[in-house]
Scaffold this active site. Structure first.
Site, PDB file in Angstrom:
ATOM      1  N   ASN A 151       8.875  16.117  21.330  1.00  0.00           N
ATOM      2  CA  ASN A 151       8.695  15.602  19.969  1.00  0.00           C
ATOM      3  C   ASN A 151       9.580  16.287  18.938  1.00  0.00           C
ATOM      4  O   ASN A 151      10.059  15.659  17.998  1.00  0.00           O
ATOM      5  CB  ASN A 151       7.231  15.767  19.544  1.00  0.00           C
ATOM      6  CG  ASN A 151       6.303  14.785  20.238  1.00  0.00           C
ATOM      7  OD1 ASN A 151       6.746  13.717  20.659  1.00  0.00           O
ATOM      8  ND2 ASN A 151       5.042  15.149  20.370  1.00  0.00           N
TER       9      ASN A 151
ATOM     10  N   HIS B  10      13.003   0.787  25.105  1.00  0.00           N
ATOM     11  CA  HIS B  10      14.315   1.408  24.896  1.00  0.00           C
ATOM     12  C   HIS B  10      15.407   0.377  24.635  1.00  0.00           C
ATOM     13  O   HIS B  10      16.578   0.706  24.705  1.00  0.00           O
ATOM     14  CB  HIS B  10      14.683   2.302  26.091  1.00  0.00           C
ATOM     15  CG  HIS B  10      13.920   3.598  26.135  1.00  0.00           C
ATOM     16  ND1 HIS B  10      14.096   4.547  27.099  1.00  0.00           N
ATOM     17  CD2 HIS B  10      12.962   4.107  25.321  1.00  0.00           C
ATOM     18  CE1 HIS B  10      13.283   5.572  26.889  1.00  0.00           C
ATOM     19  NE2 HIS B  10      12.574   5.329  25.816  1.00  0.00           N
TER      20      HIS B  10
ATOM     21  N   HIS C 210       3.721   8.191  22.157  1.00  0.00           N
ATOM     22  CA  HIS C 210       3.465   9.629  22.257  1.00  0.00           C
ATOM     23  C   HIS C 210       2.053   9.992  21.802  1.00  0.00           C
ATOM     24  O   HIS C 210       1.517  11.013  22.221  1.00  0.00           O
ATOM     25  CB  HIS C 210       4.520  10.420  21.483  1.00  0.00           C
ATOM     26  CG  HIS C 210       5.831  10.489  22.204  1.00  0.00           C
ATOM     27  ND1 HIS C 210       6.772  11.451  21.973  1.00  0.00           N
ATOM     28  CD2 HIS C 210       6.348   9.709  23.184  1.00  0.00           C
ATOM     29  CE1 HIS C 210       7.819  11.261  22.770  1.00  0.00           C
ATOM     30  NE2 HIS C 210       7.588  10.195  23.502  1.00  0.00           N
TER      31      HIS C 210
ATOM     32  N   ARG D  26       7.666   4.497  19.230  1.00  0.00           N
ATOM     33  CA  ARG D  26       7.619   5.720  20.028  1.00  0.00           C
ATOM     34  C   ARG D  26       6.445   6.609  19.616  1.00  0.00           C
ATOM     35  O   ARG D  26       5.800   7.249  20.461  1.00  0.00           O
ATOM     36  CB  ARG D  26       8.940   6.477  19.869  1.00  0.00           C
ATOM     37  CG  ARG D  26       9.007   7.732  20.705  1.00  0.00           C
ATOM     38  CD  ARG D  26      10.426   8.277  20.714  1.00  0.00           C
ATOM     39  NE  ARG D  26      10.565   9.367  21.665  1.00  0.00           N
ATOM     40  CZ  ARG D  26      10.933  10.601  21.307  1.00  0.00           C
ATOM     41  NH1 ARG D  26      11.189  10.886  20.043  1.00  0.00           N
ATOM     42  NH2 ARG D  26      11.042  11.536  22.227  1.00  0.00           N
TER      43      ARG D  26
HETATM   44  C1  HEM Z   1       9.509   5.878  31.001  1.00  0.00           C
HETATM   45  C2  HEM Z   1       9.514   7.092  30.503  1.00  0.00           C
HETATM   46  C3  HEM Z   1      10.158   7.418  29.187  1.00  0.00           C
HETATM   47  C4  HEM Z   1      11.045   8.423  28.978  1.00  0.00           C
HETATM   48  C5  HEM Z   1      11.549   9.428  30.003  1.00  0.00           C
HETATM   49  C6  HEM Z   1      11.434   8.352  27.595  1.00  0.00           C
HETATM   50  C7  HEM Z   1      12.330   9.221  26.984  1.00  0.00           C
HETATM   51  C8  HEM Z   1      12.847   9.062  25.720  1.00  0.00           C
HETATM   52  C9  HEM Z   1      13.847   9.926  25.130  1.00  0.00           C
HETATM   53  C10 HEM Z   1      14.450  11.154  25.808  1.00  0.00           C
HETATM   54  C11 HEM Z   1      14.128   9.448  23.901  1.00  0.00           C
HETATM   55  C12 HEM Z   1      15.109  10.048  22.891  1.00  0.00           C
HETATM   56  C13 HEM Z   1      14.425  11.209  22.213  1.00  0.00           C
HETATM   57  C14 HEM Z   1      15.349  12.143  21.468  1.00  0.00           C
HETATM   58  O1  HEM Z   1      16.482  11.778  21.123  1.00  0.00           O
HETATM   59  O2  HEM Z   1      14.928  13.268  21.221  1.00  0.00           O
HETATM   60  C15 HEM Z   1      13.301   8.275  23.696  1.00  0.00           C
HETATM   61  C16 HEM Z   1      13.315   7.496  22.570  1.00  0.00           C
HETATM   62  C17 HEM Z   1      12.517   6.391  22.393  1.00  0.00           C
HETATM   63  N1  HEM Z   1      11.479   6.003  23.220  1.00  0.00           N
HETATM   64 FE1  HEM Z   1      11.150   6.627  25.110  1.00  0.00          FE
HETATM   65  N2  HEM Z   1      10.783   7.317  26.988  1.00  0.00           N
HETATM   66  C18 HEM Z   1       9.982   6.721  27.916  1.00  0.00           C
HETATM   67  C19 HEM Z   1       9.121   5.659  27.693  1.00  0.00           C
HETATM   68  C20 HEM Z   1       8.950   5.049  26.475  1.00  0.00           C
HETATM   69  C21 HEM Z   1       7.910   4.085  26.197  1.00  0.00           C
HETATM   70  C22 HEM Z   1       6.827   3.659  27.182  1.00  0.00           C
HETATM   71  C23 HEM Z   1       8.091   3.700  24.900  1.00  0.00           C
HETATM   72  C24 HEM Z   1       7.285   2.737  24.074  1.00  0.00           C
HETATM   73  C25 HEM Z   1       6.484   1.812  24.550  1.00  0.00           C
HETATM   74  C26 HEM Z   1       9.252   4.402  24.397  1.00  0.00           C
HETATM   75  C27 HEM Z   1       9.815   4.206  23.156  1.00  0.00           C
HETATM   76  C28 HEM Z   1      10.927   4.883  22.689  1.00  0.00           C
HETATM   77  C29 HEM Z   1      11.641   4.493  21.484  1.00  0.00           C
HETATM   78  C30 HEM Z   1      11.378   3.259  20.649  1.00  0.00           C
HETATM   79  C31 HEM Z   1      12.642   5.459  21.286  1.00  0.00           C
HETATM   80  C32 HEM Z   1      13.635   5.549  20.124  1.00  0.00           C
HETATM   81  C33 HEM Z   1      12.956   6.273  18.972  1.00  0.00           C
HETATM   82  C34 HEM Z   1      13.797   6.421  17.712  1.00  0.00           C
HETATM   83  O3  HEM Z   1      14.936   5.946  17.635  1.00  0.00           O
HETATM   84  O4  HEM Z   1      13.284   7.060  16.767  1.00  0.00           O
HETATM   85  N3  HEM Z   1       9.722   5.232  25.361  1.00  0.00           N
HETATM   86  N4  HEM Z   1      12.527   8.084  24.814  1.00  0.00           N
END
Ligand code: HEM
Ligand SMILES: *[C@@H]1O[C@H](CO)[C@@H](O)[C@H](O)[C@H]1NC(C)=O
Ligand SMILES: *[C@@H]1O[C@H](CO)[C@@H](O)[C@H](O)[C@H]1NC(C)=O
Ligand SMILES: *[C@@H]1O[C@H](CO)[C@@H](O)[C@H](O)[C@H]1NC(C)=O
Length: 319
Positions: free
Chosen positions: A95, A194, A66, A62
Site C-alpha cells: 500500500n 488491471h 485492498h 484498488r
Molecule cells: C491478482 C493479483 C494482483 C496483483 C499481484 C496486483 C498487483 C498490483 C500492483 C503491483 C499494482 C501497482 C501498485 C504500485 O504501483 O505500487 C496494482 C495496481 C492496481 N491494481 Fe492490482 N493486483 C492484483 C489484483 C487486483 C484486483 C483483484 C484488483 C481489483 C479488482 C486490482 C486493481 C488494481 C488497480 C485498479 C490498480 C491501479 C491503481 C492506480 O492506478 O491507482 N488488482 N496491482
C-alpha cells in the site's frame, strides 16, 4: 403509546427477529429508507473526481480490493496510523506510496453524513459504491451493490503485508485467492481490473529486463520509461493503449504477451488459466458479466453486520 410500551414492543420484535438476522446478509435496499440519496451523492462525486483526475477510478477500485482482501470489507484500510491501537494498513508494503483516494473518500463521507446525519452510512459501504461507480464511469459493467456493512474497530497491518505480489507465479496467485474463497477463474476475471491504472517501475523492471514471456517491442517501449536502475517510482499505465478505459483489452494484451507485471503475464503463460484469458480476450460481454459477479463476491468477504463494529464518523479514526 408510552415510551415503556415502545420499549417492550421493540424488545419483543427483536426477540422475534434476531434469530433470522444472526446470519445477516447484505442487501441492495439497505439504505432505501434511512439514506435514499446515498447512491446519487457517491455517483456524482466519483464522476467529478474522475473528470479531474483520470487515475482516480482505478485508485478507488484498488482501494476496495485492498480493503476486502485484508480481514474483509470493513474499511480497515482507511484507518490512519495511531499506535499502539492502530497499526495502519496504509503503511504495509503493497500500500505504501501507491494506495490513494483517501481525501476523496473523506469528502464523500462528509457529503453523505450531511444528507443523512447519524452517521447512517458506513465507510465500508462507501468504498463498495465508489468501486462500482468507478468501473461504470470508466466504461465497464454495472451491478447492484449490496450494502449494510459496518466499519472495523481494528486494522490488520500484517495481513496487508501479504496482499498478492506482482512477482508471484501462477500457483501462488491461485493459492492467495483460494485462501479467500475465490476460484482461479474469479482470480483471472478480477485481474481484468488491471485494464486501468498504473504501476511503479520498481514492480515490473525485472519482468521487462529479465522476463522470458514478454513481447520485445512492448518491453522496449516500456523500458524507455523504466530504466534498468533508478526511477523506481516512475509510473507506467497497466494498459498502454487505453489506460483509462475499462475493458477486455487487458486480456488481449496478455494473449499478445504484453502484460506489464510478471503476475499479469502469469495468467497466460502456458498454465491452467490460458483458456480463461483467451475466452475473456474475445468475449467482452462474458468478461463484464463474470467481473460484475466476482465484484459482488469480493464485497461479500467477511462483512461486519448488525452489532459488530461501528459506523465511523470519520473514516480515518475509530469513533
Ligand atoms: C491478482 C493479483 C494482483 C496483483 C499481484 C496486483 C498487483 C498490483 C500492483 C503491483 C499494482 C501497482 C501498485 C504500485 O504501483 O505500487 C496494482 C495496481 C492496481 N491494481 Fe492490482 N493486483 C492484483 C489484483 C487486483 C484486483 C483483484 C484488483 C481489483 C479488482 C486490482 C486493481 C488494481 C488497480 C485498479 C490498480 C491501479 C491503481 C492506480 O492506478 O491507482 N488488482 N496491482
Ligand atoms: C500469498 O502467497 C504467499 C506465498 O505462499 C504468501 O506468503 C502470502 O501470505 C499469500 N497472501 C495471501 C493474501 O494469501
Ligand atoms: C536480471 O537478473 C540478473 C540475474 O538474476 C540480476 O543480476 C539483474 O539485476 C536483473 N536485472 C534487472 C534489471 O532486474
Ligand atoms: C521519471 O519521472 C520523472 C518525474 O516525473 C521525470 O522527470 C523522468 O523523466 C521520468 N523518467 C523516465 C525515464 O521516464
Amino acid at each position: 403509546m408510552t415510551t415503556y410500551n415502545n420499549l417492550v414492543l421493540l424488545g419483543f420484535s427483536l426477540i422475534l427477529v434476531l434469530p433470522f438476522l444472526s446470519n445477516a446478509q447484505l442487501s441492495d435496499s439497505f439504505y432505501t429508507k434511512t439514506c435514499p440519496s446515498v447512491l446519487d451523492i457517491v455517483k456524482s462525486n466519483v464522476r467529478s473526481a474522475i473528470n479531474r483526475d483520470k487515475r482516480m477510478g482505478a485508485s478507488l477500485l484498488r482501494l476496495f480490493f485492498h480493503d476486502c482482501f485484508v480481514s474483509g470489507c470493513d474499511a480497515g484500510v482507511l484507518l490512519d496510523d495511531n499506535l499502539p491501537t492502530i497499526d495502519s494498513e496504509k503503511n504495509a508494503r503493497p500500500n505504501r506510496n501507491s494506495i490513494r483516494g483517501f481525501e476523496l473518500i473523506d469528502k464523500i463521507k462528509d457529503a453523505v453524513d450531511k444528507a443523512c446525519p447519524g452517521p447512517i452510512v458506513s465507510c465500508s459501504d462507501i468504498l463498495a459504491i465508489t468501486a462500482r461507480d468507478s468501473v461504470v464511469e470508466l466504461g465497464g459493467p454495472s451491478w447492484s451493490v449490496l450494502l449494510g456493512r459496518r466499519d472495523a474497530r481494528t486494522a490488520n497491518r500484517n495481513d496487508a503485508e501479504n496482499l498478492p505480489s506482482p512477482f508471484a507465479d501462477l500457483p501462488e496467485l491461485i493459492k492467495n485467492f483460494s485462501d479467500k474463497g475465490f476460484t482461479a477463474k474469479e482470480m483471472v476475471v478480477l485481474s481484468g481490473a488491471h485494464s486501468v491504472g498504473v504501476a511503479r517501475c520498481v514492480l515490473f523492471r525485472d519482468h521487462l529486463y529479465n522476463g522470458t514471456n514478454i513481447e520485445n517491442l512492448v518491453a522496449t517501449a516500456r523500458k524507455s520509461k523504466c530504466p534498468s536502475n533508478g526511477q523506481d517510482d516512475n509510473l507506467s499505465s497497466m494498459d498502454h493503449q487505453s489506460p483509462n478505459r475499462f475493458g477486455n483489452n487487458y486480456f488481449q494484451a496478455l494473449v499478445n504477451r504484453r502484460g506489464l507485471l510478471h503476475s499479469d503475464q502469469e495468467l497466460f503463460n502456458g498454465g491452467s488459466t490460458d483458456d480463461m484469458v483467451r475466452v475473456y480476450s474475445k468475449d467482452s460481454d462474458k468478461f463484464y458479466t463474470d467481473f460484475a459477479n466476482a465484484m459482488i463476491k469480493l464485497g461479500n468477504v467477511k462483512p461486519l453486520t448488525l452489532a459488530q463494529g461501528e459506523i465511523r464518523k470519520n473514516c480515518r479514526k475509530l469513533n
